[in-house]
Design an enzyme around this catalytic site. Sequence first.
Site, PDB file in Angstrom:
ATOM      1  N   SER A  58       0.901  -1.341   0.003  1.00  0.00           N
ATOM      2  CA  SER A  58       0.026  -0.233  -0.035  1.00  0.00           C
ATOM      3  C   SER A  58       0.824   1.360   0.067  1.00  0.00           C
ATOM      4  O   SER A  58       0.140   2.682  -0.043  1.00  0.00           O
ATOM      5  CB  SER A  58      -0.944   0.068   1.115  1.00  0.00           C
ATOM      6  OG  SER A  58      -1.760  -1.192   1.226  1.00  0.00           O
ATOM      7  N   ALA A  59       2.200   1.314   0.225  1.00  0.00           N
ATOM      8  CA  ALA A  59       3.099   2.233   0.150  1.00  0.00           C
ATOM      9  C   ALA A  59       2.981   3.465   1.266  1.00  0.00           C
ATOM     10  O   ALA A  59       3.061   4.663   1.059  1.00  0.00           O
ATOM     11  CB  ALA A  59       2.753   2.880  -1.364  1.00  0.00           C
ATOM     12  N   HIS A  89       2.413   3.632   8.055  1.00  0.00           N
ATOM     13  CA  HIS A  89       1.541   3.976   8.969  1.00  0.00           C
ATOM     14  C   HIS A  89       1.946   4.732  10.488  1.00  0.00           C
ATOM     15  O   HIS A  89       3.190   4.307  10.721  1.00  0.00           O
ATOM     16  CB  HIS A  89       0.918   2.479   9.390  1.00  0.00           C
ATOM     17  CG  HIS A  89       0.486   1.569   8.136  1.00  0.00           C
ATOM     18  ND1 HIS A  89      -0.780   1.800   7.592  1.00  0.00           N
ATOM     19  CD2 HIS A  89       1.094   0.622   7.228  1.00  0.00           C
ATOM     20  CE1 HIS A  89      -1.150   1.182   6.661  1.00  0.00           C
ATOM     21  NE2 HIS A  89      -0.058   0.257   6.575  1.00  0.00           N
ATOM     22  N   LYS A 119      -6.686  -3.938   8.426  1.00  0.00           N
ATOM     23  CA  LYS A 119      -7.091  -2.517   8.443  1.00  0.00           C
ATOM     24  C   LYS A 119      -8.291  -2.366   7.352  1.00  0.00           C
ATOM     25  O   LYS A 119      -8.712  -1.121   7.104  1.00  0.00           O
ATOM     26  CB  LYS A 119      -5.781  -2.096   8.087  1.00  0.00           C
ATOM     27  CG  LYS A 119      -4.668  -1.699   9.289  1.00  0.00           C
ATOM     28  CD  LYS A 119      -3.657  -0.882   9.157  1.00  0.00           C
ATOM     29  CE  LYS A 119      -2.499  -1.732   8.439  1.00  0.00           C
ATOM     30  NZ  LYS A 119      -1.729  -2.523   9.034  1.00  0.00           N
ATOM     31  N   GLU A 142       4.856  -8.788   8.108  1.00  0.00           N
ATOM     32  CA  GLU A 142       3.708  -8.449   7.269  1.00  0.00           C
ATOM     33  C   GLU A 142       3.263  -6.887   7.699  1.00  0.00           C
ATOM     34  O   GLU A 142       4.130  -6.383   8.270  1.00  0.00           O
ATOM     35  CB  GLU A 142       2.556  -9.290   7.269  1.00  0.00           C
ATOM     36  CG  GLU A 142       2.084  -9.436   8.821  1.00  0.00           C
ATOM     37  CD  GLU A 142       0.451  -9.865   9.064  1.00  0.00           C
ATOM     38  OE1 GLU A 142      -0.090 -10.046   8.260  1.00  0.00           O
ATOM     39  OE2 GLU A 142       0.522 -10.377  10.370  1.00  0.00           O
ATOM     40  N   CYS A 197       9.346   8.155 -22.466  1.00  0.00           N
ATOM     41  CA  CYS A 197       7.920   7.885 -21.808  1.00  0.00           C
ATOM     42  C   CYS A 197       6.999   9.064 -22.029  1.00  0.00           C
ATOM     43  O   CYS A 197       7.671   9.936 -21.180  1.00  0.00           O
ATOM     44  CB  CYS A 197       8.018   7.122 -20.645  1.00  0.00           C
ATOM     45  SG  CYS A 197       6.540   7.129 -19.640  1.00  0.00           S
ATOM     46  N   CYS A 252      -0.535   5.300 -20.971  1.00  0.00           N
ATOM     47  CA  CYS A 252      -0.417   4.336 -21.993  1.00  0.00           C
ATOM     48  C   CYS A 252       0.418   3.048 -21.529  1.00  0.00           C
ATOM     49  O   CYS A 252       0.460   2.148 -22.282  1.00  0.00           O
ATOM     50  CB  CYS A 252       0.218   4.997 -23.180  1.00  0.00           C
ATOM     51  SG  CYS A 252       2.066   4.770 -23.482  1.00  0.00           S
TER      52      CYS A 252
END
Lengths: 485, 424, 124
Positions: free
Chosen positions: A48-49, A52, A253, A341, A405, A442
């Site tokens: 989830s980056a 917390h 969560k 985790e 890009c 893209c």
Amino acid sequence: MKNKYDVVIIGSGIIGSLTARYLSRYNLSVLVVEKEIDVGMCPSSANSAIIHAGYDPKPGTMKAEMNAKGNRIWHSLAPELGIVFEKTGSLVVATSEDDVSKLKQLQEQAAANNIPGVEILDKEQLKTREPLINPEAVAALWAPTAAVLDPFGAVLAAAENAVANGVTYLFETEFTDFIIDSGRITGIRTTKGDFICRRVINAAGLYADEVTRKAGARIDFSITPRKGSYLIFDPMKITLKNVIFPVPSEMGKGILASTTTHGNVLIGPNNEACDGKNDTATGEDGLMEVFNGAKRLIPSLDLKNVIAQYCGVRAKGNGTGDFIVEKASEVQGLINLLGIESPGFASAPAIALRVIELLKESGEKLEEKPDWNPVRKPFPHFHRMSNVERKKLIAKNPAYGRIVCRCEEITEGEILDAIHSPVPARTYDGIKRRTWMGTGRCQGAFDYPRVIAILSRELGIPAEEVTKKGKGSELVYRGTKECAQ
Amino acid sequence: MNTTYDVVVVGAGPAGLAAAIEAKKTGAGDVLIIERNDEPGGILPQCIHNGFGSVIFKKDLPGPAYAYNFIEEAKTLGIEIVLDTMVLNITPDKKITAANSRDGFLEFEAGAIILAMGCRERTRANIRVPGDRPAGVFTAGTVQRLVNIEGLMPGKNFVILGSGDIGMIMARRLTLEGANVLKVVELMPCLTGLRRNYVQCLQDFNIPLSLSTTIKRIIGKKRVEAVETVKVDESLNPISGTQETIACDSLLLSVGLIPENELSKKAGVILDPLTGGPAVDENMATNINGIYAAGNVVTIYDLVDYVSKAGMIAGTNAALYTMGKSSSPKYYRLIPGDGVRSVVPQRINTSNIALKSSSTEILIELRVLHEFDSKVFIDIMDGDKVLYSHMEKYARPAEMITLRVDTSKLAGATGDLTVVVSSK
Amino acid sequence: MERKFVCIRCPQGCEITTTLNGNGAITEITGNSCRIGADFVKAELTDARRTLTTTVRVSGGTRPLCPVWTEKPVPKDKVLDLAAQLRTITLNAPVSAGQIIIKNAAGTGINIVASAPVMAPGGK
């Protein structure tokens, strides 16, 4: 190849790489072995980056301690390592009075865990913080110290800083067994040969149970992988300001909606059974579960604006469910990091520093190197620069003037930086993760042919050997005209 | 290269080339085209198949030959084309920033700008095909570039999702170069591309087509190993028990095109949510004075000839604007009514249609909402009054309808106009 | 006997039904909206033709491939053979637009020509 080290770290995820980085401070030879072709290929780059705040873990647990400490460290570590890090804060949103009482419990837990600044916002305050929030929301728990970062960027930064300070990384090198002599680890065996060492740090994440079992330690510990899917939205269509959680349940969560350091909206994860530890396949049901879950927080999410989807696997351990950070008692020379985790990413710096303490306790004399450089400078990021900076950059090196890009405005110069960095990108995905190339609308359709050509040229390999993510993931297989009939 | 130009065109594809040529011919001074690719022509150099030019050249030409005619004319007229250059920003006061590795960071001021960035392909994520993320999932256009320009074959055994024209054309192309195209699957109950492409690209090579079918899942971790297809019902929901696993190493996606308008938005250009492109008038003028738009950036066309036509209109009017021969107009809107999905232009200059005597032709491009098997009438209505009516033998959502409307027909208009389609 | 065709001569794609007698001669054509459709069906039954578009390898050019096509449609059953034959050819840059690549391809009397130029480095 050198085959004798003081310390070997198994796994190059955020735990392994931060441990390597902190260890690089001392006069030790350190080796990191990684079975994949790049750092952080497993859960460390598909999560989830979020850093917390730390109100969620049960007070008194290792998780609570590591999360609270880790969050504090991240705030100073991220700038030191040049990691894109945004102090967004997080919200837990209540939609009923019942939920509000849960917010109060969380606030008490935050106090017990020593988390600063946590308060309960009323409906109006919530709406100001997050205008797109479900109008049925009645209150929210606000935790100002939560943050978002680029998870792969963080792993890479730690690894690059470790390498700059003398740590060796070996990729496509899979741990197969320990070498144990009278109850003491003296080395490890890998698919690339044996390595002699005094200490081994088991940071193998999803595979940490298999590693510790080989040492005859914690043989009852096992990891049941659980996967979580995510969806990413086009930032031109929708943006959020915060990390937004539902009120947590026994399942965890819950499905969150969050901004990312890149300005996208990210939603997820659900909690699904896995078909093995490398099962990162998304499924339609899972994706819809995530979408419907997040829609309860942000009703204006629209499936039409999804630009990417992926799936991460959690290293869910059995037993109490708490992190295990310890010297193995069954064998000497092994430090086990098990069941890391969520909130593993937030806890990672604290866990890494705990490893240093454990090494000291084991009798390692950790002498500081006088020339240790804790600072890692990030490579230029054209897209985020002002026009004045861009002008200077291209003047210095014209490769930054060629945009490869189009959606994310990633230049050839940035791609070359990635390929020639201390922890070099050797694949399409390796460049993608380092530069954000191909992550836009893209999804690489425009850059594929160009990047195949660049990788082929820079690595000195034919186009047919350029891969997406290591051997077996080749992108092209022959020249158009090289056909038998 | 100068720092100021009368007209700057963004994109050297069929719209941009035609626009620049027409702007020059109309009398614009310095005209510059900025192109991100390393050659002009836009997508045409990789579209090596024929089927281009029937309207403009009255000939059936391959894409590269069609583009070559325009490229040569642009050269002859002294139009500057700067290649390998990406436009980074456009402001409403027509300042442009761009970059390349030859000239570095570039800044231009333009008298008028023509947006001709074209479109991009919808991707796997847009249609959310679940599974892992192995190598071997490509959009049709990417494969077309690899095979036709770079000389690289990205797979041996292909399944194609989407029966659009590019998908079918690539099925033939891959077959001709010795690859196996195992199947084309299409979500809709009908073909989304032209039927003639079904005949000459699939039928001729015995490539099976499954309608009302989609890809349920991609199998394979490093490289695609198989895809799982599933039949869908009338409401496009999967029918359980109809799954079929097809072993293959590549999935090619031909699932639609989206106008590419990130620069338009930066310039303050208002987009039409129905087309995804700038809302324009019949001169291809956007809401920003002096900024015009043409081609697939405005709406997705079926025929490149009409893309060039739109470019010509934009080019002429951009030149007139820089020459001070364009006044700030009043508009009637052109609104999609019953049976119509989208209409371009979205508004018409009232001064163009006020004069009964004037007889200029304007092009109106529209798409219908659903299939009409037999005769249909397309009417332009001013309230209840029909100002213009046109008959077509049939109408399909996949096929754009182009009306050539004499403005004198609209002369009596009293307000916004509605376009409706009916079988009467 | 009845045979069905979709006409490929214009984007409309008419579905055309033909009735053949015992000798294989056409007795009826229905479903076409113009004469071109009838001509198409007659040709499909006796001398079906297609335009082949493909590429040819180029050496010493700014591009590895040159796009080529049959100037006119060639017999349908020659298409795959011609494509295979074209895979074996290598041109030297520069190649000009319209340059003949194969004269009288496979004895059809039809030339295969470059549909666009391929330059040599330096813009020649």
